[in-house]
Motif scaffolding. Structure first.
Motif, PDB file in Angstrom:
ATOM      1  N   GLU A 191      11.281 -40.010 -53.066  1.00 12.53           N
ATOM      2  CA  GLU A 191      10.574 -40.310 -51.809  1.00 12.53           C
ATOM      3  C   GLU A 191       9.333 -39.307 -51.899  1.00 12.53           C
ATOM      4  O   GLU A 191       8.497 -39.582 -50.919  1.00 12.53           O
ATOM      5  CB  GLU A 191      11.542 -40.222 -50.579  1.00 12.53           C
ATOM      6  CG  GLU A 191      11.126 -41.003 -49.191  1.00 12.53           C
ATOM      7  CD  GLU A 191      12.360 -41.345 -48.398  1.00 12.53           C
ATOM      8  OE1 GLU A 191      11.701 -41.833 -47.321  1.00 12.53           O
ATOM      9  OE2 GLU A 191      13.314 -41.264 -48.908  1.00 12.53           O
ATOM     10  N   GLU A 223       6.381 -46.215 -52.256  1.00 17.82           N
ATOM     11  CA  GLU A 223       6.078 -47.525 -51.165  1.00 17.82           C
ATOM     12  C   GLU A 223       5.876 -48.834 -51.651  1.00 17.82           C
ATOM     13  O   GLU A 223       5.466 -49.712 -50.890  1.00 17.82           O
ATOM     14  CB  GLU A 223       5.386 -47.188 -49.937  1.00 17.82           C
ATOM     15  CG  GLU A 223       6.016 -45.750 -49.156  1.00 17.82           C
ATOM     16  CD  GLU A 223       5.336 -45.221 -47.842  1.00 17.82           C
ATOM     17  OE1 GLU A 223       5.591 -45.875 -46.822  1.00 17.82           O
ATOM     18  OE2 GLU A 223       4.465 -44.394 -48.300  1.00 17.82           O
ATOM     19  N   SER A 249      13.546 -46.104 -52.418  1.00 17.01           N
ATOM     20  CA  SER A 249      13.354 -44.893 -52.356  1.00 17.01           C
ATOM     21  C   SER A 249      14.461 -43.949 -51.894  1.00 17.01           C
ATOM     22  O   SER A 249      15.198 -44.209 -51.094  1.00 17.01           O
ATOM     23  CB  SER A 249      12.150 -44.670 -51.236  1.00 17.01           C
ATOM     24  OG  SER A 249      11.002 -45.404 -51.562  1.00 17.01           O
ATOM     25  N   GLN A 281      11.853 -46.464 -44.942  1.00 19.63           N
ATOM     26  CA  GLN A 281      11.576 -45.996 -46.385  1.00 19.63           C
ATOM     27  C   GLN A 281      12.870 -45.563 -47.332  1.00 19.63           C
ATOM     28  O   GLN A 281      12.879 -46.169 -48.273  1.00 19.63           O
ATOM     29  CB  GLN A 281      10.484 -45.024 -46.394  1.00 19.63           C
ATOM     30  CG  GLN A 281       8.984 -45.503 -45.974  1.00 19.63           C
ATOM     31  CD  GLN A 281       8.717 -45.645 -44.561  1.00 19.63           C
ATOM     32  OE1 GLN A 281       9.822 -45.205 -43.670  1.00 19.63           O
ATOM     33  NE2 GLN A 281       7.809 -46.036 -44.095  1.00 19.63           N
ATOM     34  N   LEU A 306       0.116 -45.929 -48.050  1.00 16.01           N
ATOM     35  CA  LEU A 306       1.259 -45.888 -48.870  1.00 16.01           C
ATOM     36  C   LEU A 306       1.307 -44.954 -49.965  1.00 16.01           C
ATOM     37  O   LEU A 306       0.036 -44.794 -50.749  1.00 16.01           O
ATOM     38  CB  LEU A 306       1.404 -47.372 -49.394  1.00 16.01           C
ATOM     39  CG  LEU A 306       1.314 -48.454 -48.350  1.00 16.01           C
ATOM     40  CD1 LEU A 306       1.553 -49.794 -49.188  1.00 16.01           C
ATOM     41  CD2 LEU A 306       2.379 -48.283 -47.509  1.00 16.01           C
TER      42      LEU A 306
END
Length: 577
Positions: free
Chosen positions: A328, A368, A374, A394, A363
């Motif tokens: 992430e 993403e 993620s 997310q 993004l």
């Protein structure tokens, strides 16, 4: 060294891995630039190539399955000219070509850097050991990947192909060699001396590393977390019986350029890879914005091309059975409400500018992108790691990534053991002065296990402590591999599972944070994501290389929230499907 073999959707247009020369043209400034050019939906490949040629570009590689090409040109207005061509959808810079200035620095992530740790050795131990160093793997204990838990239920199988899209895999590492798939592994990069150092490893000085080395270290660390073997040496991965496929798209220096990442994704789709790990963002933009007023029209167009081209590759991979999992990010940012980006564009280094108006339309790619799962990072106590990005929309699941800032004010604080231990290339560890030439650790960040044999490169496994969402993501990938082994069907290269079914199982088997952390260590860890949402203040001024303090808001419920997503990945539950 071997030149890259490109099969399936990636078409090699120049024999032997050598790129075509770009002839000088009228109006040229003498600088050769490299772009990824996206074809318009209605254009044939032939029409698009002709249009590129008319603009002064030379196609040197092409991914026909998604309609784009790698192009070199000395036309300084090439990107703007592409924007005005109806047969072409956009262009984005890919990498540095033909520059003669002094060497540029490597891409550095301070969160993952090998900074000095306090104390000696590990301070966090697991409860059940399957391998000699498994008692140092608190991360495996957190996700129930131990000898008495997931390993007793299932360890994956070699029909499950796990693609590591990273800086490479050191196939000579004794804990990775048993699971390394040499036949399918590929290197999609060419070393760039300005950022990767001289090409002195290859006898022909081709700057083309073989697909079984890792001169960056990052990829081997990731690979070990996924699938280090159960072989009586060192550590064990989450899924210690899967096949590891090196899909190298990262430079030694840590940069991941657009065409190389797209080539890796489409190759995975065409060659039966079941799940890929993507612990990177595609350079040069951290956040890709289509219409940020602080960017020039050319920069806006470039970022839009990065988004569109990557989504095409992600769609293609997903449609061909590839489960897509990504880190992430380490910017301690709520991706549902981002505000600034001070590191883009990060290539060439030194061209960064502050964009303090980033919004939710911007993004991080591929994190993403379409169909990407993620993963946020946790520390040993189960707290969201101080650096980890997060976001209610997310975050799919969470996993251990390490947090050296836990236990502030206690002896454990900033010790090596608060990070994640995994495999690392021995030669690189020596160059970085983490171990001696006699395989003795120089720092508490490195651990060596030589088994019963005489210390040598073939008998000694080298392991290093790192932290980051890059370390969290492969835990989820390993769990996904266990799910694929449990629910998949087919034989040989055709074995696999539908990515949507894998995602559903990954979410369903994850452990809700409120259940997992209740009373652990005598505390109620539900406080890390309460209902109603609250701000958590991360405050620590003793580590100057990291931001000293900030607030992080955990939105959502105990079942689904921005810190943990659907929960902490659970290897035992996944293996038992």
């Amino acid at each position: 060294m071997r030149s890259r073999m490109v099969i399936g959707a990636v078409v090699a247009l120049v024999a032997g891995g050598l790129l075509a020369a770009v002839p000088a043209s009228a109006g040229s400034d003498g600088t050769v630039r490299e772009y990824v050019v996206l074809y318009d939906d209605g254009a044939s490949a032939k029409e698009a190539r002709n249009a590129i040629a008319e603009l002064g570009g030379t196609v040197v590689d092409e991914i026909s399955a998604i309609g784009l090409a790698k192009v070199r040109t000395d036309n300084p207005d090439f990107a703007a000219d592409v924007a005005g061509e109806s047969l072409l959808a956009g262009a984005a810079r890919n990498r540095i070509v033909g520059f003669a200035e002094p060497a540029l620095r490597e891409k550095v992530d301070e969160v993952e850097s090998l900074v000095a740790a306090n104390g000696v050795g590990s301070t966090i131990e697991a409860e059940a050991a399957a391998e000699p160093l498994a008692d140092l793997q608190w991360d495996m204990a957190m996700i129930h990947a131990t000898v008495d838990e997931s390993y007793a239920v299932g360890t994956g199988n070699h029909d499950v192909l796990v693609g590591i899209i990273d800086t490479g895999i050191d196939a000579s590492h004794p804990d990775l060699a048993p699971n390394f798939n040499a036949d399918l592994s590929r290197n999609f990069t060419t070393d760039i001396p300005l950022i990767d150092g001289p090409c002195n490893q290859e006898p022909d000085h081709s700057c083309q590393d073989p697909p079984d080395v890792d001169e960056g270290g990052h990829g081997s660390h990731v690979a070990g977390t996924v699938g280090a073997a159960l072989n009586g040496l060192g550590i064990a991965g989450v899924a210690p019986d899967v096949s590891l496929v090196n899909l190298r798209a990262g430079q030694d220096s840590g940069f991941f350029f657009l065409f190389e990442t797209l080539a890796a994704l489409t190759y995975a789709a065409d060659n039966g890879v079941d799940v890929v790990n993507m612990s990177f963002f595609t350079d040069p933009w951290l956040f890709n914005c289509r219409d940020n007023p602080l960017d020039t029209p050319a920069e806006q167009q470039e970022q839009g091309t990065v988004i569109d081209a990557t989504n095409l590759a992600l769609d293609y991979a997903h449609a061909n059975g590839v489960t897509l999992i990504a880190a992430e990010g380490n910017e301690h940012t709520d991706l549902g409400n981002p505000t600034d980006d001070a590191i883009s564009p990060d290539f060439p280094p030194g061209s960064e500018k502050v964009r303090d108006n980033i919004d939710n339309d911007c993004l991080i790619i591929p994190t993403e992108g379409n169909h990407v799962l993620s993963v946020s990072a946790l520390g040993p106590t189960g707290r969201k790691a101080y650096y980890s990005n997060y976001g209610l929309e997310q975050t799919v699941v969470s996993a251990p990534g390490g947090d050296r800032r836990e236990f502030f004010g206690k002896p454990e604080y900033n010790t090596a053991g608060l990070r994640v231990l995994s495999t690392y290339p021995a030669e690189l560890a020596m160059e970085e002065k983490l171990i001696t030439r006699n395989f003795k650790p120089r720092t508490s960040l490195a651990v060596v296990d030589c088994g019963e044999g005489k210390p040598s490169a073939s008998t000694c496994g080298v392991y290093v402590y790192l932290q980051g969402t890059s370390m969290a993501s492969p835990h989820a990938v390993g769990v996904a591999a266990l799910i694929i082994a449990a629910i998949g069907s087919g034989t040989g290269a055709d074995f696999g599972a539908d990515p949507d079914a894998v995602e559903a199982a990954l979410r369903a088997t994850a452990t809700n944070a409120d259940v997992f952390f209740t009373d652990m260590g005598g505390q109620d860890w539900r406080l890390f994501c309460p209902v109603p949402p609250a701000l958590f203040h991360y405050d620590d001024t003793t580590l100057p290389v990291d931001p000293p303090d900030w607030d992080a808001r955990c939105d959502g419920t105990a079942d689904l929230n921005g810190f943990y997503g659907d929960g902490v990945v659970n290897a035992e539950a996944a293996a038992g499907l």
